[in-house]
Motif scaffolding. Structure first.
Motif, short mmCIF file in Angstrom:
data_model
loop_
_atom_site.label_atom_id
_atom_site.label_comp_id
_atom_site.label_asym_id
_atom_site.label_seq_id
_atom_site.Cartn_x
_atom_site.Cartn_y
_atom_site.Cartn_z
N ALA A 44 -0.08 12.13 -4.36
CA ALA A 44 -0.86 11.36 -5.25
C ALA A 44 -0.54 11.91 -6.75
CB ALA A 44 -2.47 11.74 -5.00
N ASP A 45 -0.41 13.24 -6.90
CA ASP A 45 0.04 13.76 -8.26
C ASP A 45 1.14 13.27 -8.78
OD1 ASP A 45 -2.25 15.62 -7.72
OD2 ASP A 45 -1.17 17.35 -7.24
N TYR A 46 2.08 12.94 -7.94
CA TYR A 46 3.28 12.30 -8.52
C TYR A 46 3.10 10.92 -8.87
CZ TYR A 46 7.70 10.25 -8.90
OH TYR A 46 9.08 9.62 -9.51
N ALA A 47 2.11 10.39 -8.20
CA ALA A 47 2.00 8.74 -8.77
C ALA A 47 0.97 8.79 -9.99
CB ALA A 47 1.12 8.25 -7.45
N ILE A 48 -0.01 9.59 -10.11
CA ILE A 48 -0.66 9.76 -11.22
C ILE A 48 0.27 10.20 -12.56
CG2 ILE A 48 -2.67 11.05 -12.55
CD1 ILE A 48 -3.83 11.30 -9.51
N CYS A 102 1.18 2.65 -4.95
CA CYS A 102 1.11 3.70 -3.83
C CYS A 102 -0.16 3.76 -3.10
CB CYS A 102 1.26 5.19 -4.56
SG CYS A 102 3.13 5.48 -5.52
N HIS A 103 0.02 3.76 -1.71
CA HIS A 103 -1.42 3.67 -1.09
C HIS A 103 -1.45 4.85 -0.01
CE1 HIS A 103 -1.84 -0.54 -2.07
NE2 HIS A 103 -0.36 -0.65 -1.89
N ILE A 104 -2.61 5.19 -0.06
CA ILE A 104 -3.16 6.33 1.00
C ILE A 104 -4.07 5.65 1.87
CG2 ILE A 104 -4.06 8.67 1.03
CD1 ILE A 104 -2.96 9.25 -1.91
N PHE A 105 -3.97 6.10 2.99
CA PHE A 105 -4.74 5.84 4.27
C PHE A 105 -5.38 7.02 4.85
CE2 PHE A 105 -2.18 2.05 3.54
CZ PHE A 105 -2.91 0.72 3.85
N ASP A 106 -6.74 7.04 4.95
CA ASP A 106 -7.34 7.79 5.69
C ASP A 106 -6.60 7.93 7.30
OD1 ASP A 106 -9.26 9.20 4.17
OD2 ASP A 106 -10.79 7.84 4.97
N CYS A 107 -6.83 9.15 7.85
CA CYS A 107 -5.98 9.30 9.32
C CYS A 107 -6.46 8.29 10.04
CB CYS A 107 -6.65 10.57 9.94
SG CYS A 107 -5.95 11.05 11.25
N LEU A 108 -5.36 7.42 10.79
CA LEU A 108 -5.37 6.42 11.28
C LEU A 108 -6.48 6.74 12.59
CD1 LEU A 108 -2.00 4.54 10.69
CD2 LEU A 108 -4.02 4.23 9.77
N THR A 137 6.00 -1.56 -1.76
CA THR A 137 5.08 -0.10 -1.94
C THR A 137 5.61 1.19 -1.11
OG1 THR A 137 3.56 -0.58 -0.04
CG2 THR A 137 3.38 -1.82 -2.16
N LEU A 138 4.89 2.06 -1.51
CA LEU A 138 4.95 3.42 -0.79
C LEU A 138 3.53 3.70 -0.37
CD1 LEU A 138 6.37 5.68 0.36
CD2 LEU A 138 5.89 6.95 -1.87
#
Length: 885
Positions: A44-48, A102-108, A137-138
């Motif tokens: 996330a830091d890299y995306a920002i 860039c997408h982040i999902f909670d634990c599936l 995307t990533l």
């Protein structure tokens, strides 16, 4: 390797993976939320830092992966809203974020908990991963290690581009890439120690074996690992055993039941209350033992199980009258998995667009018919077919929305009989074809229009299946039950003052119950008011003979399909049929037969299907009445049942209850009808028989009149055109005025499949009508079939449409046709280009029949079976019945 702006935020890991590519989906198998968050943070830091769009999907109950002040688009989603809804929201957000996000999902893993299924978790990933890949995307996904069966792990591993294990050992985190698509290096799949920005390969065997053995590796038989679903059932079985042996308190059994109830039985709160009252943990475990796949068993299956449980608990007498069932249940997840694995999902989702849903649905049906099932599902299907041997069975739809309060879906989805004859491979193929047919029917026009009318196109509608042994016996080469029918605990058709609507009504047929639920245009059934079984709608034995059942549905075991034949032939040919309970001797025909025999002719004893001895010489009527009233009281609502009845060697009957659902019908409330003196010149309609629906007093807004004489002269192709025209009129009127009262009159039977007998409309063509009138003038021998329990009439009753029959040739009926023919018609105004039909189909405002200060009033008394329509001086005082939306 193509250039990419993406990174894990860990340069050392990027190097190990030979770079991060657009479209990569990265799955982290972790032991804890903290391990996953530690990897999300640098990403996330890299995306920002690089100004890449960052999207976070938050849906789990673990702490947020990102701080609240993170400059990201955060979506708070609830998986409990249903799989379709959840996936739809996710995909819409991905589309809005566009390419390169860039997408982040909670634990599936939390999704498997919400959906009670590893299979559905795998389906979610197979739908979402390619969606992200196409937009380059990533995306990051977390997954708890050793929590899931192969039904989740296999589709995730097969679909993702990158899959990595993460271990925590002696204060360090270790990363092991298991899959990195289209990339390779000599050390890529080794264990790596993460140390700051560095990711260092580990080569010494001591460290590797310590870490991997401490991580409780799942072993070589990962395909046998119980996932969320099986684990819960294993634990419930242990709880039940320990409660029974006194090792645990009874409260633990209740907790297990409450946990399994929304997994397999129902998530509808009203049905859950009933299930908690009448079903037990042992009942749910019994369902699981006869279940293929995971998910819910659907409304039809729940209704059948609940009704049986209610009756068995109510009395020993009813328990002994019930025929046992050995049905199988196919979970709703099997349906979704079939759609996902065959690439049908996106096409099916387009049916949510009400503008052109039918076009997309047609393509989806074609894909469903040609799809393939997973091998593990095929194996279970084969075991079930082997269980039935060569006994016939029926595959019945049992969707999540079906047969619940407010949504009967009567006749909207298919049910398919399997004669189950022939070689083993053929019997399996016939079953698979039946399943595909029912799955495809979920996308039929009539099903989608039914859902659209109720604003349900966007709701989760998963299709479970109920596979039931066909109740009956082989009589020669024909297989059928001697008695079948439908029953209402409340009788909406009261044709005599002696009839109590609260006593209920049944509709009996000889043979398979298809003739009781599917309208047979050329045949009739036996209608029985349960408080007055001898009180028939027919007035004489000549009428009884004329309107008796003539055709019988059965399974032809030799031809291996559903068929129909002459009732007379079957009654004559079957020596072991309980003929006296099913039929009566036709005295007049018997006299003629004796004359023929006296001349040396061989003539069988003429009989008609009547069920007289069953109704009058046994306690069958009392049993059916008690059964339905017991279900009515348990549901606290009228019920609609389907049943078959078999007779054993001792002439004792056993009832097989195959369906029970809430009856969508308004009560026959007694409305005090005004005492209005009507002049002859003000009379419009008068009917004194076959009135079905709620009593009412309304002011009519519009009449639609299909002129019987002109319609009767049309060729068949033109009659279909008239039916389509009525649909156009219906839709035009609905756009002009809400809550209007429209009366539709026409010759013969509405909704017939035989245009020679009436007007072949679909329900969607007339769903804006408030009052439907069949004018009995197509054929002298054709009377209105009071088709209680048929799917077409069920829709009329469910939508509170009043039905009546008009006999112009009888003294107690009246139709002022001159008034209808002289009124100014609005047909061409409503449907431009319809000039060809302006004489045959007339549409006019009720106000055109009377001066401006008078009204057209219709009074309907269901109890007394009376309908009158006339011009009056006063507006109706009781609420009208609005047109259906």
């Amino acid at each position: 390797m193509k250039d990419s702006n993406f990174s894990t935020g860990l340069p050392g890991l990027d190097k190990i993976l030979r770079g991060i590519l657009p479209g990569d989906n990265v799955v982290w198998a972790v032991d804890s939320y903290e391990d996953y968050q530690a990897l999300v943070t640098p990403y996330a830091d890299y995306a920002i830092r690089t100004s890449l769009p960052l999207v976070y999907f938050q849906f789990a109950d673990h702490p947020a992966l990102l701080p609240e002040d993170t400059p990201a688009q955060v979506y708070h989603l609830d998986p409990n809203e249903g799989f379709e809804t959840f996936v739809g929201h996710i995909h819409q957000a991905i589309r809005e974020a566009g390419r390169g996000a860039c997408h982040i999902f909670d634990c599936l893993s939390l999704l498997a908990n919400c959906w009670y299924s590893d299979q559905m978790l795998g389906n979610f990933f197979k739908l979402t991963c390619p969606y992200l890949f196409d937009l380059e995307t990533l995306a990051y996904f977390g997954l708890f290690r050793n929590h899931h069966s192969s039904h989740a792990i296999d589709p995730i591993t097969e679909t993702t581009q990158i899959f990595l294990d993460v271990y925590h050992h002696h204060g360090y985190r270790f990363i092991r890439p298991l899959k990195v698509q289209h990339r390779y290096s000599a050390t890529m799949n080794m264990l790596h120690r993460w140390d700051g920005d560095k990711v260092i390969p580990v080569s010494d065997s001591l460290t590797i074996s310590e870490i991997l053995t401490s991580a409780k590796w799942s072993g070589l038989h990962s395909d046998r690992r119980p996932g969320f679903w099986e684990t819960n059932f294993i634990e419930a079985q242990e709880v039940l055993h320990e409660v029974r042996t006194g090792l645990r308190p009874a409260e633990d059994e209740n907790e297990s039941f409450d946990r399994l109830l929304p997994m397999v039985i129902t998530r509808d709160t009203t049905m859950q209350d009933l299930a908690k009252k009448y079903l037990s943990l042992e009942d749910v475990l019994d369902v699981r033992r006869r279940m293929i796949g995971t998910g819910l068993i659907g409304g039809k299956a729940v209704g059948m199980l609940l009704a049986r449980a209610i009756l068995k608990r109510s009395s020993q007498a009813l328990r002994e009258r019930l025929e046992p069932h050995d049905s199988f249940f196919i979970g709703s997840d099997v349906f979704y998995t079939y759609l996902v694995r065959n690439g049908i999902w996106s096409t099916r989702q387009q049916q949510r667009d009400t503008e052109d849903f039918y076009e997309h649905a047609t393509r989806a049906r074609r894909l469903i018919i040609t799809g393939k099932f997973p091998e593990h599902t095929i194996r279970q299907f084969q075991e079930m077919v082997d269980y039935f041997g060569q006994s016939p069975f029926i595959v019945r739809s049992s969707s999540l929305l079906e047969d619940n309060f407010g949504n009967a879906f009567a006749g909207k989805y298919e049910s398919v009989f399997c004669a189950n004859q022939g070689p083993r491979t053929q019997r399996l193929e016939d079953f698979l074809a039946a399943v595909r047919t029912i799955y495809a029917s979920s996308m039929s026009e009539r099903a989608l229009r039914y859902r659209a009318r109720r604003d349900m196109l966007d709701k989760d509608e998963q299709m479970g299946l109920l596979v039931m042994r066909v109740s009956g016996k082989a009589y020669g080469k024909q297989f059928y039950p001697p008695i079948a029918g439908v029953g209402f605990s409340f009788n909406p058709y009261v044709w005599s003052k002696d009839i109590d609507p609260e006593a209920g009504v049944i509709r009996l047929v000889f043979g398979l119950g298809t003739r009781a639920v599917d309208r047979s245009d050329d045949d009739y059934t036996r209608l029985v008011a349960l408080n007055a079984p001898s009180r028939r709608p027919e007035h004489s034995f000549d009428e009884v003979r004329q309107y008796a059942q003539r055709r019988v549905d059965f399974i032809d075991m030799e031809a291996n399909h559903l068929a129909s034949g002459s009732a007379h032939t079957l009654l004559s040919d079957c020596a072991d049929l309980p003929i006296d309970l099913v039929s009566s001797v036709d005295a007049e025909s018997a006299r003629r037969a004796r004359e023929l025999r006296s001349h040396g002719r061989t003539v069988s004893e003429p009989r008609i299907v009547s069920f007289d001895k069953l109704l009058m010489n046994t306690d069958f009527v009392d049993t059916m009445r008690t059964m339905m009233q017991t279900l009515h009281e348990a549901y606290n609502y009228p019920v609609d049942i389907e049943f078959t009845t078999n007779i054993d060697e001792d002439d004792q009957y056993r009832i097989n209850l195959v369906q029970c659902r809430p009856l969508q019908v308004q009560g026959a409330e007694v409305i005090e009808m005004p005492n209005i003196e009507v002049r002859d010149e003000d009379r419009i309609i008068g009917a004194r028989s076959a009135v079905i629906g709620q009593s009412r007093i309304v002011n009519v807004d519009t009449f639609i009149y299909v002129v019987p004489k002109l319609y009767g002269a049309l060729p068949v192709r033109d009659r279909y055109e008239v039916a389509r025209l009525l649909g156009d009129i219906n839709r035009a009127l609905k756009t002009q005025k809400d809550e209007a009262v429209t009366v539709l009159l026409g010759p013969g039977r509405w909704g017939t499949s035989s245009p020679s007998l009436g007007i072949p409309v679909a329900y969607s063509d007339i769903n804006g009508v408030s009052i439907l009138c069949e004018i009995v003038s197509m054929r002298e021998d054709l009377i209105p079939d009071v088709s209680l329990g048929t799917h077409f009439l069920n829709e009329l009753v469910e939508m509170d449409m009043l039905y009546l029959a008009l006999f112009p040739s009888e003294d107690n009926s009246y139709l002022n046709e001159d008034m209808f023919l002289s009124a100014s018609s609005r047909l061409t105004e409503l449907v431009p280009g319809s000039e060809k039909w302006q004489d045959t189909v007339r549409v006019f405002d009720a106000s055109s029949l009377s001066p401006s200060n008078r009204f057209v009033t219709l009074t309907a008394n269901a109890i007394e079976q009376k309908v009158d329509c006339f011009i009056s001086d006063e507006r109706a005082q009781t609420p009208g019945i609005p047109a259906q939306k």
